[in-house]
Each structure stands twice: as structure tokens, then as C-alpha cells.
Scaffold this motif. Structure first.
Motif, PDB file in Angstrom:
ATOM      1  N   ASP A  17      92.189   6.795 -32.821  1.00 58.68           N
ATOM      2  CA  ASP A  17      91.443   6.533 -31.581  1.00 58.68           C
ATOM      3  C   ASP A  17      91.958   5.274 -30.888  1.00 58.68           C
ATOM      4  OD1 ASP A  17      89.838   8.770 -31.899  1.00 58.68           O
ATOM      5  OD2 ASP A  17      88.221   7.663 -32.910  1.00 58.68           O
ATOM      6  N   ILE A  20      95.311   6.079 -29.296  1.00 59.88           N
ATOM      7  CA  ILE A  20      95.112   6.895 -28.084  1.00 59.88           C
ATOM      8  C   ILE A  20      94.626   6.021 -26.941  1.00 59.88           C
ATOM      9  CG2 ILE A  20      93.664   8.702 -27.075  1.00 59.88           C
ATOM     10  CD1 ILE A  20      93.852  10.147 -29.808  1.00 59.88           C
ATOM     11  N   SER A  21      93.686   5.127 -27.227  1.00 64.23           N
ATOM     12  CA  SER A  21      93.163   4.228 -26.200  1.00 64.23           C
ATOM     13  C   SER A  21      94.270   3.334 -25.637  1.00 64.23           C
ATOM     14  CB  SER A  21      92.045   3.378 -26.792  1.00 64.23           C
ATOM     15  OG  SER A  21      91.523   2.516 -25.819  1.00 64.23           O
ATOM     16  N   GLU A  22      95.114   2.784 -26.519  1.00 65.48           N
ATOM     17  CA  GLU A  22      96.248   1.949 -26.090  1.00 65.48           C
ATOM     18  C   GLU A  22      97.206   2.736 -25.186  1.00 65.48           C
ATOM     19  OE1 GLU A  22      98.820  -0.102 -28.928  1.00 65.48           O
ATOM     20  OE2 GLU A  22      96.997  -0.702 -29.997  1.00 65.48           O
ATOM     21  N   LEU A  23      97.512   3.942 -25.605  1.00 63.78           N
ATOM     22  CA  LEU A  23      98.428   4.788 -24.829  1.00 63.78           C
ATOM     23  C   LEU A  23      97.835   5.141 -23.462  1.00 63.78           C
ATOM     24  CD1 LEU A  23      99.825   7.121 -27.625  1.00 63.78           C
ATOM     25  CD2 LEU A  23     101.065   5.347 -26.386  1.00 63.78           C
ATOM     26  N   GLN A  24      96.530   5.339 -23.401  1.00 69.98           N
ATOM     27  CA  GLN A  24      95.892   5.641 -22.124  1.00 69.98           C
ATOM     28  C   GLN A  24      95.979   4.451 -21.180  1.00 69.98           C
ATOM     29  OE1 GLN A  24      92.053   6.936 -23.631  1.00 69.98           O
ATOM     30  NE2 GLN A  24      92.573   9.093 -23.301  1.00 69.98           N
ATOM     31  N   ARG A  27      99.589   4.293 -20.000  1.00 71.79           N
ATOM     32  CA  ARG A  27      99.826   5.376 -19.030  1.00 71.79           C
ATOM     33  C   ARG A  27      99.251   5.016 -17.660  1.00 71.79           C
ATOM     34  NH1 ARG A  27      97.376  10.313 -17.295  1.00 71.79           N
ATOM     35  NH2 ARG A  27      98.946  11.919 -16.988  1.00 71.79           N
ATOM     36  N   LYS A  28      98.063   4.443 -17.661  1.00 82.05           N
ATOM     37  CA  LYS A  28      97.419   4.053 -16.397  1.00 82.05           C
ATOM     38  C   LYS A  28      98.262   3.000 -15.662  1.00 82.05           C
ATOM     39  CE  LYS A  28      92.960   2.696 -14.538  1.00 82.05           C
ATOM     40  NZ  LYS A  28      91.585   2.300 -14.824  1.00 82.05           N
TER      41      LYS A  28
END
Length: 137
Positions: A17, A20-24, A27-28
């Protein structure tokens, strides 16, 4: 309660999790940078200029001398023009997420860049000959 860990396990979250949060977040930031749009604009300019000068070079030679001189410079230039066209044609597939198209696009443009670097000395040689044999007003 689920798998036996109770409230504590649910609030901590898994390492996945967090990743995933870091990657989001990354990405932003990348989307906000509009790098795709900048790449598209610069790529379009390079494609237009490269194809134009590729055709202009051969046409200029033919109009001045009445013939083309088949050799490494001409073949490298023709190859570069073809590779630019193929790399540009891969864009729709890349937009659909095709990794093979993306890898081929990068490889073609890398090879084109190397051919360009290899072609510079022969181009300067040709310009020198043109200046040598041109009758100036």
C-alpha cells in the motif's frame, strides 16, 4: 475482525500500500509536468525539420550537379528519414500502452541519433566541397 490481527493490522497498512501510494504521488507529479506534451511538440519539430532537410539535401545536390552521389552520407540520411517515419508511426500503439511499440520507438530514435552523430563529419566535408566549388557573386 478478519485475519486475526484486529484493528492494529488494518490501520498500519501493508508495504505494498505504501509503495502504491508513493507511485501515485510520483505519477501525479509527472502528469503535472506535461512531459508527454513537451515530448510530442519537440518530436514533431524534429520530425518536420529532419524530413525537410533530408529531402532538401538530396534535391539541392541534384539541382546543382544533375546527379546524386550514392555513399554513406546519402544512405545514412535516407535511413534516418525512414526510421523517423517508423518511430512516429508507433505513437498510436504507444498511446494504447504497447510496451513493444515504446521500446521500438526508443531504439529507433537512439539509432537515428547515433547515425546523425556519425553523419556530421561527412556532412561538414560535403559543405566544404560545396563552398570550394561554388562561384560566389
Amino acid at each position: 475482525r478478519g485475519r486475526g490481527g484486529g484493528e492494529r493490522e488494518a490501520s498500519v497498512g501493508s508495504p505494498l500500500d505504501a509503495t502504491i501510494s508513493e507511485l501515485q504521488v510520483t505519477r501525479k507529479k509527472l502528469i503535472e509536468g506535461k512531459f508527454r506534451d513537451k515530448h510530442y511538440v519537440w518530436g514533431s519539430l524534429l520530425l518536420a525539420a529532419g524530413v525537410t532537410f533530408s529531402i532538401e539535401g538530396g534535391l539541392n545536390t541534384y539541382l546543382r550537379t544533375g546527379k546524386l552521389f550514392p555513399g554513406p552520407h546519402l544512405f545514412a540520411g535516407a535511413s534516418m528519414t525512414a526510421m523517423w517515419a517508423i518511430a512516429a508511426a508507433l505513437t498510436p500503439a504507444m498511446q494504447k500502452g504497447n510496451k513493444l511499440a515504446r521500446d521500438a520507438h526508443i531504439a529507433l530514435n537512439g539509432l537515428t541519433f547515433l547515425l546523425f552523430l556519425w553523419q556530421v563529419p561527412t556532412g561538414l566535408e560535403i559543405v566544404g566541397k560545396v563552398f570550394q566549388f561554388t562561384k560566389w557573386p
